[in-house]
Each structure stands twice: as structure tokens, then as C-alpha cells.
Design a protein around this motif. Structure first.
Motif, PDB file in Angstrom:
ATOM      1  N   ALA A  81       9.824   5.501 -10.021  1.00 29.45           N
ATOM      2  CA  ALA A  81       8.659   5.673  -9.157  1.00 29.45           C
ATOM      3  C   ALA A  81       9.039   6.284  -7.819  1.00 29.45           C
ATOM      4  O   ALA A  81      10.116   6.009  -7.279  1.00 29.45           O
ATOM      5  N   LYS A  82       8.143   7.121  -7.303  1.00 32.15           N
ATOM      6  CA  LYS A  82       8.217   7.625  -5.938  1.00 32.15           C
ATOM      7  C   LYS A  82       7.000   7.100  -5.193  1.00 32.15           C
ATOM      8  O   LYS A  82       5.875   7.193  -5.706  1.00 32.15           O
ATOM      9  N   SER A 132       0.843  -1.190   0.000  1.00 35.83           N
ATOM     10  CA  SER A 132       0.000   0.000   0.000  1.00 35.83           C
ATOM     11  C   SER A 132       0.881   1.243   0.000  1.00 35.83           C
ATOM     12  O   SER A 132       2.049   1.201   0.396  1.00 35.83           O
ATOM     13  N   ALA A 133       0.320   2.340  -0.461  1.00 36.71           N
ATOM     14  CA  ALA A 133       1.007   3.631  -0.441  1.00 36.71           C
ATOM     15  C   ALA A 133      -0.045   4.724  -0.531  1.00 36.71           C
ATOM     16  O   ALA A 133      -1.082   4.545  -1.194  1.00 36.71           O
ATOM     17  N   ASP A 134       0.228   5.838   0.138  1.00 34.42           N
ATOM     18  CA  ASP A 134      -0.692   6.966   0.025  1.00 34.42           C
ATOM     19  C   ASP A 134      -0.704   7.494  -1.400  1.00 34.42           C
ATOM     20  O   ASP A 134      -1.742   7.919  -1.914  1.00 34.42           O
ATOM     21  N   ARG A 135       0.483   7.433  -2.037  1.00 34.60           N
ATOM     22  CA  ARG A 135       0.601   7.965  -3.403  1.00 34.60           C
ATOM     23  C   ARG A 135       1.781   7.310  -4.106  1.00 34.60           C
ATOM     24  O   ARG A 135       2.855   7.145  -3.516  1.00 34.60           O
ATOM     25  N   LEU A 136       1.565   6.894  -5.326  1.00 37.08           N
ATOM     26  CA  LEU A 136       2.633   6.431  -6.214  1.00 37.08           C
ATOM     27  C   LEU A 136       2.697   7.388  -7.398  1.00 37.08           C
ATOM     28  O   LEU A 136       1.687   7.598  -8.086  1.00 37.08           O
ATOM     29  N   ASP A 137       3.864   7.961  -7.633  1.00 34.73           N
ATOM     30  CA  ASP A 137       4.076   8.877  -8.755  1.00 34.73           C
ATOM     31  C   ASP A 137       5.139   8.261  -9.654  1.00 34.73           C
ATOM     32  O   ASP A 137       6.306   8.158  -9.271  1.00 34.73           O
ATOM     33  N   GLY A 138       4.721   7.809 -10.840  1.00 28.49           N
ATOM     34  CA  GLY A 138       5.637   7.080 -11.703  1.00 28.49           C
ATOM     35  C   GLY A 138       5.829   7.733 -13.060  1.00 28.49           C
ATOM     36  O   GLY A 138       4.877   8.237 -13.662  1.00 28.49           O
TER      37      GLY A 138
END
Length: 211
Positions: free
Chosen positions: A91-92, A55-61
């Protein structure tokens, strides 16, 4: 042995089984985390087939590709596991969590990182074999229905067989990410603020699993 509610009672006898089912995978998971961080592992391996949660609050790829595939298990006689393969070139991941539960036990292992909004976890050439994904996704410059063998934006390994359905985009942003996967590989994996923990039911502040 069962308790008054009919649930399995976890006592001294189960610690031996726990040592086999969890303690050894825990050490392996720790080695895997640091090995991936240094690019020490190959992108292809036989999977255990045991699912884990991410899980992640946000993935920025930047650079995304997706296609269907099958992953080979190491156990003799087991069939290959069908998965959706997702590749992200860079990805972040903000507030990243990965959890796996020992078979037949309520005890779990969690790995957390990137909980500082200014220092997310980072990965390059990320490739995930998953069975389920939930969240809110936004794609930029997406191609849907592209031949999987021609995919190129999700990293060098993120392409499927000739004639298979695929899609890719120049960017993907997923918020409230929740996914169930059986494999993850990366060229590099930077886990800022890494915390690896074995969770015992009713004794830890963190939830025993990511979701």
C-alpha cells in the motif's frame, strides 16, 4: 472541577492522570511506529480496545482482502471486539494521519507522514481491524462472497475462518479515506516525513484529531 460552562476544567490535577493515560501510550506508540518500520513486531497481539482514527487523501493498494473477525482484548473479563479485517499486500498512503485521544481528556496524539505527494507512506502486508470506513473506493478484479479461508491476495495473514464471508481484489484505490480502527499491523511500514505530536486544545495549528 468545572468551568463556567459546566465543562470539566483541565488544570494541574489532571496532568497526573494525563501522564498515566497518554504519556506512557505515547512512548509505546513511538516505539510501535519504529518497530513496525523494521518488522520487529508479530502480526498477532491482544488489543487495548481503544479506537483510533486513520485518514489519508489517497490509499493505493495492490492485493486486497476483507472479512469479518474478532480481536482479543488483554483486560480480564472483557469480550472480544468484532471488527472488519482488511488486508493489503502493498500500500501507498498519501497524507497519512493517525490520531488517538486520551480517555477523559481533550489532549490527543497524532502521527502524520507521507505529506509529500512524491514520497507517500508505504506498507507491506498491512492488516487493519476496523469498525468503520468512509471514502470513495475503486476495486479491480474483485470477488465478493469468497470463502474467507481461501483469501490470498491481501497478504499471508489476511484470511478468515472456513465458511465465513470474504472478498478480495487485485487492486484497491480509496480517496478521502477516513476510518476508525482498533488495530494495525504491517510487515514493514515506511513513514516518510514522520511527525509525532501531542496536541493541546486551542494551542496547535493542526486539528487535534485526523477527522
Amino acid at each position: 472541577m468545572k468551568d463556567a460552562q459546566g465543562d470539566p476544567a483541565y488544570g494541574r490535577t489532571n496532568w497526573r492522570r494525563f501522564a498515566v493515560a497518554v504519556a506512557v501510550p505515547t512512548a509505546a506508540a513511538g516505539a510501535l511506529v519504529f518497530g513496525l518500520a523494521n518488522g520487529a513486531f508479530a502480526a498477532s497481539f491482544a488489543i487495548s480496545g481503544q479506537p483510533f482514527k486513520i485518514s489519508a487523501d489517497r490509499l493505493d493498494g495492490t492485493g486486497f482482502a476483507q472479512y469479518g473477525g474478532q480481536l482479543e482484548t488483554a483486560k480480564s473479563g472483557d469480550q472480544d471486539v468484532p471488527v472488519a479485517m482488511s488486508g493489503i499486500a502493498s500500500a501507498k498512503l498519501y497524507n497519512l494521519c493517525q490520531s488517538v485521544r486520551a480517555p477523559g481528556s481533550p489532549i490527543s496524539l497524532t502521527i502524520r507522514a507521507g505529506r509529500d505527494a512524491n514520497a507517500p507512506a508505504k506498507a507491506t502486508n498491512l492488516l487493519i481491524g476496523m469498525s468503520e470506513l468512509n471514502g470513495n473506493a475503486e476495486f479491480t478484479n474483485i470477488n465478493i462472497g469468497q470463502d474467507a479461508s481461501t483469501l490470498g491476495q491481501g497478504g499471508p495473514e489476511a484470511k478468515g475462518p472456513l465458511g465465513a464471508f470474504g472478498q478480495e481484489a487485485s487492486r484497491v484505490v480509496i480517496t478521502d479515506l477516513k476510518q476508525t480502527a482498533v488495530s494495525t499491523t504491517a510487515g514493514t511500514f515506511t513513514l516518510t516525513g514522520l511527525n509525532l505530536k501531542i496536541n493541546f486544545p486551542g494551542k496547535d495549528g493542526n486539528p487535534p484529531e485526523c477527522f
